[in-house]
Design a protein around this motif. Structure first.
Motif, PDB file in Angstrom:
ATOM      1  N   CYS A 179       0.843  -1.204   0.000  1.00 45.96           N
ATOM      2  CA  CYS A 179       0.000   0.000   0.000  1.00 45.96           C
ATOM      3  C   CYS A 179       0.879   1.255   0.000  1.00 45.96           C
ATOM      4  O   CYS A 179       1.877   1.333   0.727  1.00 45.96           O
ATOM      5  CB  CYS A 179      -0.904   0.017   1.226  1.00 45.96           C
ATOM      6  N   GLY A 180       0.483   2.221  -0.802  1.00 46.14           N
ATOM      7  CA  GLY A 180       1.155   3.502  -0.781  1.00 46.14           C
ATOM      8  C   GLY A 180       0.682   4.334   0.391  1.00 46.14           C
ATOM      9  O   GLY A 180      -0.282   3.987   1.082  1.00 46.14           O
ATOM     10  N   ASP A 181       1.370   5.447   0.622  1.00 48.65           N
ATOM     11  CA  ASP A 181       1.039   6.296   1.766  1.00 48.65           C
ATOM     12  C   ASP A 181      -0.400   6.809   1.699  1.00 48.65           C
ATOM     13  O   ASP A 181      -1.126   6.785   2.703  1.00 48.65           O
ATOM     14  CB  ASP A 181       2.008   7.473   1.832  1.00 48.65           C
ATOM     15  N   PHE A 182      -0.799   7.293   0.536  1.00 45.62           N
ATOM     16  CA  PHE A 182      -2.148   7.848   0.422  1.00 45.62           C
ATOM     17  C   PHE A 182      -3.200   6.751   0.541  1.00 45.62           C
ATOM     18  O   PHE A 182      -4.282   6.977   1.081  1.00 45.62           O
ATOM     19  CB  PHE A 182      -2.308   8.595  -0.906  1.00 45.62           C
ATOM     20  N   LYS A 183      -2.886   5.561   0.034  1.00 49.16           N
ATOM     21  CA  LYS A 183      -3.814   4.426   0.158  1.00 49.16           C
ATOM     22  C   LYS A 183      -3.989   4.040   1.621  1.00 49.16           C
ATOM     23  O   LYS A 183      -5.094   3.729   2.070  1.00 49.16           O
ATOM     24  CB  LYS A 183      -3.270   3.246  -0.648  1.00 49.16           C
ATOM     25  N   ILE A 184      -2.897   4.051   2.363  1.00 51.39           N
ATOM     26  CA  ILE A 184      -2.981   3.766   3.798  1.00 51.39           C
ATOM     27  C   ILE A 184      -3.858   4.801   4.491  1.00 51.39           C
ATOM     28  O   ILE A 184      -4.686   4.462   5.351  1.00 51.39           O
ATOM     29  CB  ILE A 184      -1.566   3.745   4.414  1.00 51.39           C
ATOM     30  N   PHE A 185      -3.671   6.061   4.106  1.00 50.91           N
ATOM     31  CA  PHE A 185      -4.450   7.136   4.723  1.00 50.91           C
ATOM     32  C   PHE A 185      -5.945   6.969   4.458  1.00 50.91           C
ATOM     33  O   PHE A 185      -6.761   7.073   5.381  1.00 50.91           O
ATOM     34  CB  PHE A 185      -3.960   8.481   4.197  1.00 50.91           C
ATOM     35  N   THR A 186      -6.305   6.700   3.216  1.00 49.82           N
ATOM     36  CA  THR A 186      -7.721   6.629   2.860  1.00 49.82           C
ATOM     37  C   THR A 186      -8.381   5.312   3.268  1.00 49.82           C
ATOM     38  O   THR A 186      -9.562   5.289   3.622  1.00 49.82           O
ATOM     39  CB  THR A 186      -7.904   6.829   1.348  1.00 49.82           C
ATOM     40  N   SER A 187      -7.628   4.200   3.232  1.00 53.98           N
ATOM     41  CA  SER A 187      -8.229   2.881   3.467  1.00 53.98           C
ATOM     42  C   SER A 187      -8.100   2.402   4.905  1.00 53.98           C
ATOM     43  O   SER A 187      -8.904   1.563   5.340  1.00 53.98           O
ATOM     44  CB  SER A 187      -7.591   1.836   2.537  1.00 53.98           C
ATOM     45  N   ILE A 188      -7.121   2.903   5.633  1.00 55.90           N
ATOM     46  CA  ILE A 188      -6.899   2.414   6.999  1.00 55.90           C
ATOM     47  C   ILE A 188      -7.136   3.501   8.037  1.00 55.90           C
ATOM     48  O   ILE A 188      -7.896   3.306   8.996  1.00 55.90           O
ATOM     49  CB  ILE A 188      -5.464   1.858   7.134  1.00 55.90           C
ATOM     50  N   VAL A 189      -6.505   4.653   7.840  1.00 53.78           N
ATOM     51  CA  VAL A 189      -6.583   5.706   8.851  1.00 53.78           C
ATOM     52  C   VAL A 189      -7.976   6.329   8.918  1.00 53.78           C
ATOM     53  O   VAL A 189      -8.556   6.462  10.007  1.00 53.78           O
ATOM     54  CB  VAL A 189      -5.528   6.790   8.575  1.00 53.78           C
ATOM     55  N   ILE A 190      -8.520   6.707   7.763  1.00 55.79           N
ATOM     56  CA  ILE A 190      -9.820   7.374   7.747  1.00 55.79           C
ATOM     57  C   ILE A 190     -10.918   6.545   8.424  1.00 55.79           C
ATOM     58  O   ILE A 190     -11.668   7.062   9.259  1.00 55.79           O
ATOM     59  CB  ILE A 190     -10.224   7.750   6.308  1.00 55.79           C
ATOM     60  N   PRO A 191     -11.064   5.234   8.091  1.00 56.96           N
ATOM     61  CA  PRO A 191     -12.104   4.451   8.778  1.00 56.96           C
ATOM     62  C   PRO A 191     -11.918   4.372  10.290  1.00 56.96           C
ATOM     63  O   PRO A 191     -12.899   4.331  11.034  1.00 56.96           O
ATOM     64  CB  PRO A 191     -11.973   3.058   8.129  1.00 56.96           C
ATOM     65  N   VAL A 192     -10.660   4.356  10.743  1.00 56.22           N
ATOM     66  CA  VAL A 192     -10.398   4.230  12.178  1.00 56.22           C
ATOM     67  C   VAL A 192     -10.767   5.502  12.935  1.00 56.22           C
ATOM     68  O   VAL A 192     -11.246   5.443  14.082  1.00 56.22           O
ATOM     69  CB  VAL A 192      -8.916   3.861  12.421  1.00 56.22           C
ATOM     70  N   ILE A 193     -10.556   6.657  12.306  1.00 52.14           N
ATOM     71  CA  ILE A 193     -10.768   7.933  13.010  1.00 52.14           C
ATOM     72  C   ILE A 193     -12.126   8.567  12.664  1.00 52.14           C
ATOM     73  O   ILE A 193     -12.289   9.776  12.811  1.00 52.14           O
ATOM     74  CB  ILE A 193      -9.629   8.931  12.712  1.00 52.14           C
ATOM     75  N   LYS A 194     -13.077   7.771  12.221  1.00 58.29           N
ATOM     76  CA  LYS A 194     -14.392   8.315  11.889  1.00 58.29           C
ATOM     77  C   LYS A 194     -15.029   9.091  13.035  1.00 58.29           C
ATOM     78  O   LYS A 194     -15.621  10.156  12.813  1.00 58.29           O
ATOM     79  CB  LYS A 194     -15.323   7.202  11.412  1.00 58.29           C
TER      80      LYS A 194
END
Length: 279
Positions: free
Chosen positions: A178-193
């Motif tokens: 996963c690239g950095d932006f993919k990690i941000f959108t697919s992993i980080v965003i759902p966690v910090i909803k």
């Protein structure tokens, strides 16, 4: 029974005080709404102001004829929604970078961002105005969005939540390609909803209530937000002040944000609760 009676009396006293405080807070809003539907011939002072003999919408009709309210409402909605969306994206992105990536000067830069929270925003009004003028954004709605697409408070708020995301989760995503932006959108965003929802509610209310910056940057009435347009209503007509019309405009500005707050307070509680739970 004595203990139960004492607790019941204490409960009644506490609830009575809370109800009294609620009435004190709600009374000005109720009074404003009542005056906005009163005929101009009726009294708006004393206890008589609480009685509406002949409810009318004439004050709202006069208000609509005095200002381009639909254009102003669109301006408020546009700047509020777009300003909130951009703030959520860039604040969370910056918070992610500060929380999960190591780069030269990271701590110094982060502390500098935090230090800017000590400076009142109005201090930068003149430099920002000069910048907006050089960019030809004076009297443009973008002047209300671009300077605040990321704020120190928002970056710090998101940083605190993203810090709690396990580093192993980020490393595993890197290993999977996963690239950095993919990690941000697919992993980080759902966690910090919960954090995003809470910050969105705070930002929406702040952007809607914004008065200083629209008044500074906007020059034409068609570009005004509702807050500015209502504040510039004529304060007198001949020998009288059209208070019912002014309060009709105030009602149109205040009621939507009260309803919005009531709808979003669940997200605010969820965000605070999520931030208080560890592990």
């Amino acid at each position: 029974m004595g203990v139960r009676t004492k607790k019941r009396v204490e409960s009644i006293a506490i609830h009575g005080i809370l109800i009294l405080l609620v009435l004190v807070c709600v009374f000005p809003i109720l009074w404003m709404c009542l005056i906005s539907v009163k005929d101009t011939s009726e009294s708006i002072s004393g206890w008589n102001s609480l009685w509406v003999n002949n409810p009318t919408l004439d004050n709202y009709r006069r208000l609509f004829s005095m200002i381009p309210i639909w254009k102003n409402a669109f301006n408020s909605v546009f700047t509020t929604i777009l300003g909130t969306v951009t703030s959520l994206f860039f604040c969370s992105l910056a918070g992610f970078a500060f929380a999960k990536y190591k780069f030269p000067g990271r701590n110094v830069l982060f502390y500098f961002v935090i230090a800017t929270m000590l400076v009142p925003p109005e201090v930068g009004a003149v430099p920002l105005f000069v910048i907006m003028k050089k960019l030809n954004l004076i009297n443009s709605l973008w002047s209300l969005i671009i300077p605040r697409i990321a704020t120190a408070v928002g970056i710090f708020y998101m940083h605190q939540y993203i810090t709690d995301i396990p580093d192993e989760l980020i490393e595993a995503a890197h290993i999977d390609g996963c690239g950095d932006f993919k990690i941000f959108t697919s992993i980080v965003i759902p966690v910090i909803k919960p954090a995003l929802a809470s910050w969105a509610s705070v930002t929406l209310i702040a952007r809607w209530n914004d008065f200083f910056w629209p008044l500074l940057y906007l020059r034409k009435q068609a570009k005004y937000t509702l807050m500015v347009s209502i504040s510039l209503l004529p304060v007198s007509e001949g020998l009288s002040t059209p208070w019912p019309v002014i309060l009709a405009g105030t009602t149109l500005v205040i009621i939507p944000i009260i309803v919005l707050y009531l709808l979003l307070q669940t997200f605010q509680k969820a965000g605070l609760t999520a931030g208080a739970v560890k592990g």
